[in-house]
Motif scaffolding. Sequence first.
Motif, PDB file in Angstrom:
ATOM      1  N   UNK A  90     -48.465  66.823 112.792  1.00 22.53           N
ATOM      2  CA  UNK A  90     -47.521  67.451 113.720  1.00 22.53           C
ATOM      3  C   UNK A  90     -47.804  67.119 115.164  1.00 22.53           C
ATOM      4  N   UNK A  91     -49.077  67.098 115.550  1.00 24.59           N
ATOM      5  CA  UNK A  91     -49.428  66.765 116.933  1.00 24.59           C
ATOM      6  C   UNK A  91     -49.117  65.305 117.230  1.00 24.59           C
ATOM      7  N   UNK A  92     -49.418  64.411 116.292  1.00 23.89           N
ATOM      8  CA  UNK A  92     -49.102  62.999 116.513  1.00 23.89           C
ATOM      9  C   UNK A  92     -47.596  62.798 116.661  1.00 23.89           C
ATOM     10  N   UNK A  93     -46.816  63.489 115.829  1.00 23.74           N
ATOM     11  CA  UNK A  93     -45.351  63.394 115.919  1.00 23.74           C
ATOM     12  C   UNK A  93     -44.878  63.867 117.286  1.00 23.74           C
ATOM     13  N   UNK A  94     -45.412  64.979 117.766  1.00 16.41           N
ATOM     14  CA  UNK A  94     -44.973  65.546 119.041  1.00 16.41           C
ATOM     15  C   UNK A  94     -45.329  64.641 120.208  1.00 16.41           C
ATOM     16  N   UNK A  95     -46.549  64.120 120.220  1.00 13.07           N
ATOM     17  CA  UNK A  95     -46.991  63.298 121.352  1.00 13.07           C
ATOM     18  C   UNK A  95     -46.275  61.953 121.352  1.00 13.07           C
ATOM     19  N   UNK A  96     -45.936  61.444 120.163  1.00 10.45           N
ATOM     20  CA  UNK A  96     -45.225  60.168 120.096  1.00 10.45           C
ATOM     21  C   UNK A  96     -43.790  60.289 120.578  1.00 10.45           C
ATOM     22  N   UNK A  97     -43.119  61.397 120.256  1.00 12.85           N
ATOM     23  CA  UNK A  97     -41.692  61.523 120.544  1.00 12.85           C
ATOM     24  C   UNK A  97     -41.387  62.273 121.837  1.00 12.85           C
ATOM     25  N   UNK A  98     -42.285  63.150 122.255  1.00 14.42           N
ATOM     26  CA  UNK A  98     -42.020  63.939 123.460  1.00 14.42           C
ATOM     27  C   UNK A  98     -43.118  63.794 124.506  1.00 14.42           C
ATOM     28  N   UNK A  99     -44.164  63.077 124.198  1.00 19.66           N
ATOM     29  CA  UNK A  99     -45.265  62.892 125.131  1.00 19.66           C
ATOM     30  C   UNK A  99     -45.470  61.434 125.483  1.00 19.66           C
ATOM     31  N   UNK A 100     -46.628  61.115 126.051  1.00 19.58           N
ATOM     32  CA  UNK A 100     -46.878  59.741 126.497  1.00 19.58           C
ATOM     33  C   UNK A 100     -47.349  58.805 125.408  1.00 19.58           C
ATOM     34  N   UNK A 101     -47.597  59.313 124.187  1.00 20.17           N
ATOM     35  CA  UNK A 101     -48.160  58.463 123.152  1.00 20.17           C
ATOM     36  C   UNK A 101     -49.647  58.270 123.389  1.00 20.17           C
ATOM     37  N   UNK A 102     -50.237  57.328 122.652  1.00 21.07           N
ATOM     38  CA  UNK A 102     -51.658  57.054 122.788  1.00 21.07           C
ATOM     39  C   UNK A 102     -52.502  57.940 121.897  1.00 21.07           C
ATOM     40  N   UNK A 103     -53.798  58.012 122.215  1.00 22.93           N
ATOM     41  CA  UNK A 103     -54.768  58.725 121.383  1.00 22.93           C
ATOM     42  C   UNK A 103     -55.094  60.066 122.021  1.00 22.93           C
ATOM     43  N   UNK A 104     -54.899  61.129 121.259  1.00 23.80           N
ATOM     44  CA  UNK A 104     -55.311  62.472 121.690  1.00 23.80           C
ATOM     45  C   UNK A 104     -56.769  62.647 121.293  1.00 23.80           C
ATOM     46  N   UNK A 154     -37.753  85.513 114.929  1.00 24.08           N
ATOM     47  CA  UNK A 154     -37.344  84.125 114.647  1.00 24.08           C
ATOM     48  C   UNK A 154     -37.744  83.651 113.252  1.00 24.08           C
ATOM     49  N   UNK A 155     -38.396  84.523 112.487  1.00 24.70           N
ATOM     50  CA  UNK A 155     -38.809  84.116 111.156  1.00 24.70           C
ATOM     51  C   UNK A 155     -40.145  83.393 111.187  1.00 24.70           C
ATOM     52  N   UNK A 156     -40.618  82.938 110.026  1.00 26.38           N
ATOM     53  CA  UNK A 156     -41.961  82.331 109.953  1.00 26.38           C
ATOM     54  C   UNK A 156     -42.030  80.877 110.427  1.00 26.38           C
ATOM     55  N   UNK A 157     -40.889  80.178 110.530  1.00 32.08           N
ATOM     56  CA  UNK A 157     -40.949  78.733 110.765  1.00 32.08           C
ATOM     57  C   UNK A 157     -41.583  78.344 112.090  1.00 32.08           C
ATOM     58  N   UNK A 158     -41.249  78.960 113.245  1.00 34.20           N
ATOM     59  CA  UNK A 158     -41.882  78.537 114.500  1.00 34.20           C
ATOM     60  C   UNK A 158     -43.405  78.624 114.465  1.00 34.20           C
ATOM     61  N   UNK A 159     -43.926  79.739 113.925  1.00 33.17           N
ATOM     62  CA  UNK A 159     -45.376  79.886 113.877  1.00 33.17           C
ATOM     63  C   UNK A 159     -46.006  78.943 112.857  1.00 33.17           C
ATOM     64  N   UNK A 160     -45.321  78.688 111.733  1.00 30.66           N
ATOM     65  CA  UNK A 160     -45.841  77.741 110.746  1.00 30.66           C
ATOM     66  C   UNK A 160     -45.926  76.339 111.339  1.00 30.66           C
ATOM     67  N   UNK A 161     -44.870  75.927 112.050  1.00 30.91           N
ATOM     68  CA  UNK A 161     -44.891  74.602 112.685  1.00 30.91           C
ATOM     69  C   UNK A 161     -45.981  74.516 113.740  1.00 30.91           C
ATOM     70  N   UNK A 162     -46.172  75.591 114.481  1.00 31.78           N
ATOM     71  CA  UNK A 162     -47.221  75.596 115.503  1.00 31.78           C
ATOM     72  C   UNK A 162     -48.601  75.499 114.860  1.00 31.78           C
ATOM     73  N   UNK A 163     -48.817  76.268 113.804  1.00 31.36           N
ATOM     74  CA  UNK A 163     -50.122  76.239 113.137  1.00 31.36           C
ATOM     75  C   UNK A 163     -50.398  74.876 112.516  1.00 31.36           C
ATOM     76  N   UNK A 164     -49.375  74.236 111.973  1.00 30.48           N
ATOM     77  CA  UNK A 164     -49.587  72.908 111.407  1.00 30.48           C
ATOM     78  C   UNK A 164     -49.879  71.875 112.497  1.00 30.48           C
ATOM     79  N   UNK A 168     -54.304  74.736 112.353  1.00 25.32           N
ATOM     80  CA  UNK A 168     -54.656  76.009 111.737  1.00 25.32           C
ATOM     81  C   UNK A 168     -54.166  76.089 110.289  1.00 25.32           C
ATOM     82  N   UNK A 169     -53.119  75.334 109.965  1.00 24.21           N
ATOM     83  CA  UNK A 169     -52.592  75.266 108.604  1.00 24.21           C
ATOM     84  C   UNK A 169     -52.501  73.802 108.183  1.00 24.21           C
TER      85      UNK A 169
END
Length: 444
Positions: A90-104, A154-164, A168-169
């Motif tokens: 999930x973090x790699x997906x976020x940094x690639x599509x909405x961030x600068x890319x590269x290695x976290x 908002x239901x469980x999805x926002x927190x599940x996506x955040x934890x993944x 944390x998950x």
Amino acid sequence: MAAAQAMAMVPGLRLVPAEPEADAAGLVRLGIWCLRYAPLVALDPPDGILIDVAGAAHLQGGEANLLADLAARLERTGMSACLALADTPGAAWAVARFGPGGIVPPGGTSVALLDLPVAALRLPPEIVAALAEVGILRIGGLMAAPRAPLRRRFGPEPLLRLDRATGAEPEPLAILAAPEAPRAALRFPDPVGSPEVLGRVVGDLCTRIVPDLERMGLGARRLDLVFRRIDRLDQAIRIGTARPSRDAAHLARLLTERLPQIDPGFGIEEMTLTASRVEALAERQLSGAVLGGEPEAVDLAALVDTLRLRLGAERIYRLAPVESDWPERAVRRVPALAAPLGALWPADLPRPARLLAAPEPVAAMAEIPDAPPLFFVWRGARHKITRADGPERILGEWWIADGEAERMRDYYRVETEAGERFWLFRDGPMEANGRWWLHGLGEA
């Protein structure tokens, strides 16, 4: 928007018919191609691929080299891509599509996500809009908000996506399999997790895959061992060999070395071994030493494989000569078991036992042109020269670049009063104020 309206707004707009089926098939082909980098590859339709490089990046010389090689290969095929590497999919997906890319950096996932929009968590548009209505626009705001009210509203999805995304998950992935590759699998009636049991299973899988390799006349150059846990989370290890091999005991030893990287969790229910890269391997005749003939040369493949596994593939190599007069160009690294290239160093050109990575400047003085120096100062120490041989003049290789035509070096082998030997050169004639440099130590 209708096509006619778009063409009216943008003159010369080019329209290309959409082919969703062809795009999906192309993504599958690209995903299979990405198996060259790691055994765990998952598709992220319509235009993404997730690669779990844990346990496989060392075969490419590290994570940075892996990303650079992947980017270069994609660019050569005409594809543009934004690449990111992080602790979680999930973090790699976020940094690639909405961030600068590269290695976290490891452990830096939360910091990398703070300023990204909540859409980077792969949330549906309606949830993103609902979060915006209450002022949560960034992932950092979602992290700081109380979890219980968020879940109720908002239901469980926002927190599940955040934890993944933060780790944390765990996040199970739908893994692609290499097509038509020799494969052996074992599924267990009860989950297993002890290192001793896993080691025995590794040996069993290697024994099972060898007959398939023999039947095809192939040897394994790369093996992928995938562990499926009872929570449906896949982990994998990858090993490579210097030469094609179907020695089950040797392959099992290499894989067992990597077992400490696997976290069995509450147990592993299935293990799959795949020979993801193979090469032709002809049968060899046994040594003729028993019949009085010459013994075969020692096969170093097993030793090289073990050293590559323990020290890293980039650290195991040999030096091969290159046809160049310039010392720093006259050698290059090749795989440890690479075939001879045919080039040889001239036997009548003495060279130092150790060549510095780059020439280092020294202060030296010579009495007359083309004469060796009387002394030189290197790293703050003064060395008086008692014996010298030279000059050996080396001219620039003009066929490489235009600036090479003007380059020259005069090399001298010198011995100091302390008995030390050095390799010095001057990068121009004395009358042109050529500078002195130290390039080598000792004498071969």
